[in-house]
Motif scaffolding. Structure first.
Motif, short mmCIF file in Angstrom:
data_model
loop_
_atom_site.label_atom_id
_atom_site.label_comp_id
_atom_site.label_asym_id
_atom_site.label_seq_id
_atom_site.Cartn_x
_atom_site.Cartn_y
_atom_site.Cartn_z
N THR A 103 15.78 11.10 -30.10
CA THR A 103 15.20 10.12 -29.19
C THR A 103 14.01 10.64 -28.39
N HIS A 104 14.04 11.93 -28.03
CA HIS A 104 12.90 12.51 -27.31
C HIS A 104 12.99 14.02 -27.40
N HIS A 105 11.97 14.70 -26.84
CA HIS A 105 11.84 16.13 -27.13
C HIS A 105 12.62 17.05 -26.21
N HIS A 106 13.46 16.52 -25.34
CA HIS A 106 14.22 17.39 -24.44
C HIS A 106 15.26 18.20 -25.21
N PRO A 107 15.46 19.45 -24.76
CA PRO A 107 16.31 20.38 -25.53
C PRO A 107 17.74 19.88 -25.75
N ASP A 108 18.31 19.19 -24.76
CA ASP A 108 19.70 18.73 -24.92
C ASP A 108 19.83 17.65 -25.99
N HIS A 109 18.72 17.06 -26.38
CA HIS A 109 18.75 16.00 -27.40
C HIS A 109 18.27 16.47 -28.77
N ALA A 110 17.48 17.55 -28.79
CA ALA A 110 16.78 17.91 -30.03
C ALA A 110 17.08 19.31 -30.55
N GLY A 181 8.78 5.97 -20.02
CA GLY A 181 9.15 6.29 -18.65
C GLY A 181 9.74 7.68 -18.41
N HIS A 182 10.53 8.18 -19.35
CA HIS A 182 11.22 9.45 -19.12
C HIS A 182 10.35 10.66 -19.50
N THR A 183 9.74 10.59 -20.69
CA THR A 183 8.97 11.77 -21.14
C THR A 183 7.55 11.44 -21.62
N ALA A 200 19.21 6.34 -24.66
CA ALA A 200 18.86 7.76 -24.45
C ALA A 200 18.51 7.95 -22.97
N ASP A 201 17.54 8.79 -22.65
CA ASP A 201 17.32 9.12 -21.23
C ASP A 201 16.45 8.13 -20.48
N MET A 202 16.18 6.98 -21.09
CA MET A 202 15.55 5.91 -20.31
C MET A 202 16.54 5.41 -19.26
ZN LIG Z 1 15.74 13.80 -21.45
#
Ligand SMILES: [Zn+2]
Lengths: 316, 256
Positions: A103-110, A181-183, A200-202
Motif C-alpha cells: 500500500t505504501h513505502h513504510h517499512p512496516d508495510h513493505a 495524505g499519509h506519504t 492502510a495508513d490513510m
Molecule cells: Zn505508514
C-alpha cells in the motif's frame, strides 16, 4: 528457511517447520488470521511503536481469497514476518498467492516483500519511487529500533505497478484508489464484493496517526472525506482494530482536525516547537495509543510550515 | 572551599570531585564541558528553576527543539550558556542581556548521538544555575548534509528573514527565522558556514536588548524565540555569519 512449495500438501508440517526454525533465537511472530467475512482475513498487529519486544509487528496485514488465488495486502515489517505471514496465508487458504499489494513505502508495510515471489509484488509507481528513495534509511532505522527481528531483511522493489480504478481478480471486484495524505502515494483497496475497505495508513484507529512524509493535514482530511463516501461496511485501518461502520473515520477526522487547529493556533500565538510538543491532548483521545509520542514526531515534521506561515517576511 | 558547597549532597563529593556537584545524568563530558564553558573555578549549582525543555527523543537529529524557560528563575540572567554534551562542538549559544531580561529562549540544535543538554544561567553573584535534560537520538545530525545547500535553489532563499512579535500579557515574544545552511564544517569538504552573532535592538537605541553568540550545534534555518519583559517596541534584528554576511531587518510592534 525452507521453501514453501510443499505447503499445499503439507500445511501442518510446514507450520511446525516454521516454528522450530525460528524458535532458535526466540524471535517468533505469532501471527493469527481473523476472518471478517467469508474469504477476507486480517492479521492484526499491536498499536505500539516499533520496539525490540514487538519486532515491528504493529501493522495490520490482510489477505483475500478469490477463485483464482489469494490477494495479499502488505507484507509486514521484516523478512521473518513476511515468511510467517506467507506460511499462514497458505495454510489458511490452501491457495496460491497471485498478488501482493504494497500500500505504501513504510517499512512496516513493505519490508516483508522478500518472502513472496517477486512477480506477485505490486505497488503504485510513485510509492515504489519513494521506497527506492527512502528504503535504505528506513532499513537503518528499523535495525536500530527492532534489532535482530530484522536479520536478513533486504528491500525488494515490486516489479509490477498498479493503476487506480476498477480491478477484477477472479470472482472478486476491487476498486483501487491512489491518495496522498499519509506519504504522498497511498494505496487504498476497496473490496466491492465484500464491502471491506482496506484503508492502510490513510486511517489509524485508536492509534495516533504518523506524519513523516505527509504533504499536510489539510490534504489528508480532505481525502479522508472522499474515502468515507465509499459504500463500505467494514474498515480495516493500517493500525488499530478492524471495525464495522464509521466509528474509525469519526475518530480520525476529529483527531486530524484537532491536530491541524492546534498547530495553527500555536503558530499564531508564537509558541516554540518544544512548547507545542508539551501541549495538553484532549481527554477524548485517551484511547488513542502513542498520542504523545506522535505529537512530538508530528510537531517536528509539520510545525515549521505552520510557524513560517504565521511570520511576516521582513524586508531589508 | 566555596560557599555553595556546604549545601546538601554536593558536600559528599567534595573530596573526589574537582568542586562541581555530581551530574545526575553521569555524562562523561560533565566536568570537561563545565570547565570549558564556565571556567574551572566557577561555582555551579543544579537549579530546577532553570527549566530546560527538550523532547525525550530526537525525531530529526538535525532539528531538535530546545526551550529554556526562566519564568520561575527569581532574578535576571547575567549570562546564559547552553551546550550539547556529546556533540563534536558542544556549544550551542551564549546569551548576554540588555536592559530587559529574557524570560524564555528557543532554538533548535543538532545531535550527533543520544546526549545530555545543559543550560547554565549566571546570577548577579556569579553563581551558575544549571538546568539539564537528556535526549535520545539515532544521531548523525552534525554530520548530515544540510538540506538547504542540497536544494539547488537555496541561494534564492538564502538570507530570507521572517519574523513576528507576539504580545503575552505584559511581555513580548519575538519569533525570528532566517534561511541559512548553518553548515557545521563536519560534512565532507563543506567548510563551516554559520551565523555566529545575533543581536536585537530597540529602534534608535545603540545598546542591544540581547546578544547571542552561536556555534555549530545550532540547526540550519534557525528559528529563534525570545520573550522579553517589556512591551513590543519597534526593533531591529542584526545577524552576522562567519563569512562576514550581515543580515539586518526591521520589525514593527506587536503583530498579534
Ligand atoms: Zn505508514
Amino acid at each position: 528457511m525452507k521453501r514453501f512449495a510443499l505447503s499445499l500438501l503439507m500445511p501442518v508440517l510446514l507450520l511446525v517447520d516454521v516454528g522450530s526454525s525460528l524458535a532458535q533465537d526466540g524471535l517468533e511472530y505469532r501471527l493469527e488470521a481473523t476472518e471478517i467475512t467469508p474469504g477476507v482475513w486480517v492479521v492484526e498487529g499491536s498499536t505500539e511503536s516499533f520496539s525490540r519486544e514487538n519486532g515491528g509487528n504493529i501493522v495490520n496485514t490482510a489477505f483475500i481469497e478469490t477463485d483464482v488465488g489469494v490477494v495479499v495486502i502488505d507484507s509486514g515489517p521484516s523478512r521473518r514476518y513476511g515468511e510467517a505471514f506467507r506460511a499462514l496465508i497458505e495454510t489458511t487458504t490452501g491457495k496460491s498467492i497471485t498478488h501482493v499489494l504494497i500500500t505504501h513505502h513504510h517499512p512496516d508495510h513493505a519490508f516483508g516483500n522478500q518472502a513472496f515471489e517477486p512477480e506477485t509484488l505490486y505497488m503504485l509507481p510513485a510509492s515504489r519511487e519513494l521506497l527506492a528513495r527512502d528504503g535504505d534509511a528506513f532499513s537503518d532505522n528499523m535495525y536500530r529500533l527492532v534489532g535482530d527481528w530484522m536479520r536478513g531483511t533486504e528491500i525488494v522493489l515490486p516489479p509490477n505497478t498498479l493503476e487506480p480504478g476498477e480491478w477484477q481478480v477472479g470472482n472478486r471486484r476491487f476498486r483501487l484508489l491512489e491518495l496522498t495524505g499519509h506519504t504522498g502515494s497511498d494505496l487504498v483497496v476497496f473490496d466491492e464484493t465484500s464491502g471491506v475497505l482496506f484503508t492502510a495508513d490513510m486511517l489509524f484507529y485508536d492509534r495516533a496517526l504518523t506524519t513523516p512524509q505527509s504533504p499536510g493535514l489539510d490534504v489528508w482530511a480532505a481525502e479522508l472525506e472522499a474515502l468515507e463516501a465509499l459504500p463500505y461496511r467494514w474498515v480495516v485501518p493500517g493500525h488499530g482494530p478492524v471495525v464495522e461502520g464509521d466509528v474509525a473515520f469519526r475518530q480520525m477526522q476529529d483527531y486530524l482536525a484537532w491536530l491541524d487547529r492546534t498547530l495553527s493556533q500555536a503558530a499564531t500565538e508564537g509558541l516554540s516547537m518544544m512548547e507545542v510538543m508539551n501541549l495538553p491532548i484532549p481527554e477524548r483521545f485517551e484511547g488513542v495509543a502513542e498520542r504523545r509520542h506522535e505529537l512530538i514526531r508530528t510537531t517536528t515534521h509539520l510545525y515549521p510550515h505552520y510557524e513560517k506561515a504565521a511570520l511576516a517576511l521582513l524586508p531589508e | 572551599m566555596r560557599g555553595w558547597m556546604a549545601l546538601g549532597l554536593a558536600l559528599l563529593s567534595v573530596t573526589v570531585q574537582a568542586g562541581f556537584p555530581e551530574d545526575p545524568f553521569h555524562s562523561p563530558m560533565w566536568e570537561y564541558n563545565l570547565e570549558r564553558y564556565l571556567g574551572d573555578d566557577s561555582e555551579v549549582v543544579h537549579d530546577e528553576r532553570v527549566e530546560l525543555q527538550v523532547p525525550p527523543f530526537a525525531e530529526d537529529s538535525a532539528q531538535v527543539p530546545l526551550t529554556l524557560d526562566l519564568t520561575a528563575f527569581p532574578e535576571p540572567a547575567q549570562r546564559i550558556v547552553t551546550w550539547v554534551d556529546l556533540n563534536p562542538i558542544p556549544h550551542l549559544f551564549t546569551y548576554e542581556p540588555g536592559a530587559d531580561p529574557v524570560r524564555l529562549l528557543s532554538l533548535n540544535f543538532r545531535v550527533q548521538q543520544a546526549t545530555t543538554v545543559r543550560a547554565a544561567v549566571q546570577d548577579a553573584e556569579g553563581v551558575w544555575h544549571l538546568g539539564s535534560a537528556y535526549v535520545d537520538a539515532a544521531g548523525g545530525g552534525c554530520t548530515a548534509p544540510s538540506l538547504t545547500s542540497a536544494n539547488p535553489d537555496w541561494e534564492k532563499v538564502f538570507g530570507t528573514v521572517r519574523g513576528g512579535a507576539f504580545s503575552r500579557a505584559e511581555h513580548t515574544r519575538y519569533k525570528l527565522n532566517v534561511m541559512h545552511p548553518m553548515d557545521s564544517g563536519m560534512v565532507g569538504n563543506t567548510p563551516a558556514f554559520y551565523i555566529e552573532q545575533v543581536a536585537l535592538y530597540r529602534e534608535g537605541d545603540p545598546h542591544p536588548l540581547l546578544r547571542l553568540e552561536l556555534s555549530q550545534s545550532a540547526a540550519e534555518n534557525p528559528m529563534f524565540v525570545f520573550e522579553l519583559e517589556q512591551e513590543a517596541p519597534r526593533s531591529r534584528l542584526w545577524m552576522r555569519d562567519n563569512n562576514g554576511n550581515v543580515f539586518e531587518r526591521h520589525l514593527g510592534g506587536t503583530s498579534s
